[in-house]
Design an enzyme around this catalytic site. Structure first.
Site, PDB file in Angstrom:
ATOM      1  N   VAL A   8      -0.736  -1.708   3.223  1.00  0.00           N
ATOM      2  CA  VAL A   8       0.097  -2.819   3.992  1.00  0.00           C
ATOM      3  C   VAL A   8      -0.771  -3.863   4.400  1.00  0.00           C
ATOM      4  CG1 VAL A   8       2.000  -0.874   4.416  1.00  0.00           C
ATOM      5  CG2 VAL A   8      -0.104  -1.506   5.915  1.00  0.00           C
ATOM      6  N   SER A   9       0.056  -4.860   4.816  1.00  0.00           N
ATOM      7  CA  SER A   9      -0.574  -5.974   5.002  1.00  0.00           C
ATOM      8  C   SER A   9      -0.981  -6.162   6.506  1.00  0.00           C
ATOM      9  CB  SER A   9       0.150  -7.355   4.687  1.00  0.00           C
ATOM     10  OG  SER A   9       0.320  -7.454   3.211  1.00  0.00           O
ATOM     11  N   THR A  10      -0.303  -5.677   7.353  1.00  0.00           N
ATOM     12  CA  THR A  10      -0.729  -5.626   9.215  1.00  0.00           C
ATOM     13  C   THR A  10      -0.906  -4.159   9.640  1.00  0.00           C
ATOM     14  OG1 THR A  10       1.607  -5.680   9.711  1.00  0.00           O
ATOM     15  CG2 THR A  10       0.553  -7.613   8.920  1.00  0.00           C
TER      16      THR A  10
END
Length: 137
Positions: A8-10
């Site tokens: 995931v990016s965050t």
């Protein structure tokens, strides 16, 4: 062996849904991390990449979990193909090292990059519009 990779990016985003889908797809092992797609350093991915061997399958939920752009994804997948590793992108399918598999994968990669570029362009246009019409922005 089938090895799943989730990203995931965050830090606010959750990995659980990706991991569940990877399990349903038959992944026997998992690696996961929270890094933006623009980050070059992905330590867990690098470990998975090194661990994979001839006959293994790397499973990811979507193409954008694998790489940041078309060039990078093509390099990664070609390197895996050269080592006898299959790539299963769950929303695309199993990609193998055949002329047809490579053609389809290249086309899908180009469209994924195009879609990402459109999103970035629209976001920037929205920000610019807001700045012009709302001085407090």
């Amino acid at each position: 062996m089938k090895i799943g990779y989730a990203r995931v990016s965050t830090f606010e985003q959750k990995l659980e849904s990706q991991i569940e889908v990877l399990k349903e797809a038959g992944a026997e092992e998992f690696s996961q991390e929270k890094f933006t797609g623009t980050t070059v350093e992905r330590p867990q991915f690098n470990l998975v990449f090194k661990k994979l061997k001839d006959g293994d399958t790397l499973i990811v939920t979507k193409l954008d979990r694998l790489a940041r752009n078309t060039r990078e994804v093509l390099e990664i997948v070609q390197s895996l193909f050269n080592r006898g590793i299959k790539v299963h992108i769950l929303n695309i399918g199993l990609i193998d090292n055949t002329p047809t598999g490579q053609l389809i994968f290249t086309i899908f990669s180009a469209f994924a990059q195009f879609e990402r570029d459109l999103i970035v362009t629209r976001t920037q246009e929205g920000k610019n519009f807001a700045k012009l019409h709302d001085p407090s922005f």
